[in-house]
Scaffold this motif. Sequence first.
Motif, PDB file in Angstrom:
ATOM      1  N   ILE A  50       0.844  -1.201   0.000  1.00  0.00           N
ATOM      2  CA  ILE A  50       0.000   0.000   0.000  1.00  0.00           C
ATOM      3  C   ILE A  50       0.883   1.257   0.000  1.00  0.00           C
ATOM      4  N   ALA A  51       1.963   1.221   0.779  1.00  0.00           N
ATOM      5  CA  ALA A  51       2.881   2.364   0.857  1.00  0.00           C
ATOM      6  C   ALA A  51       3.553   2.599  -0.499  1.00  0.00           C
ATOM      7  N   ARG A  52       3.967   1.535  -1.160  1.00  0.00           N
ATOM      8  CA  ARG A  52       4.580   1.673  -2.485  1.00  0.00           C
ATOM      9  C   ARG A  52       3.586   2.282  -3.477  1.00  0.00           C
ATOM     10  N   ALA A  53       2.340   1.854  -3.410  1.00  0.00           N
ATOM     11  CA  ALA A  53       1.308   2.384  -4.306  1.00  0.00           C
ATOM     12  C   ALA A  53       1.056   3.869  -4.021  1.00  0.00           C
ATOM     13  N   ALA A  54       1.069   4.244  -2.748  1.00  0.00           N
ATOM     14  CA  ALA A  54       0.858   5.647  -2.374  1.00  0.00           C
ATOM     15  C   ALA A  54       1.982   6.526  -2.893  1.00  0.00           C
ATOM     16  N   ILE A  55       3.211   6.023  -2.834  1.00  0.00           N
ATOM     17  CA  ILE A  55       4.365   6.792  -3.331  1.00  0.00           C
ATOM     18  C   ILE A  55       4.283   6.932  -4.859  1.00  0.00           C
TER      19      ILE A  55
END
Length: 67
Positions: A59-64
Amino acid sequence: MALAELGRFSPPEAYIIVGLLEAEGIPAIAFDTGSSIVEGSIAALIPVRVMVDEDDLPIARAAIRAA
């Protein structure tokens, strides 16, 4: 809860990313920020690790990427 490394960034980038993730509800922390105290003027060259819970990593990678 185990931490996973999202990436290594310059200190300003790391703090921006941590803020972005926290605004999205993803807890994040910047590691190695104390190195600037020890290293002095080359602090900008020392990468800061941004860490998130391993379950939040995708999820963090997608947000970045979305930012």
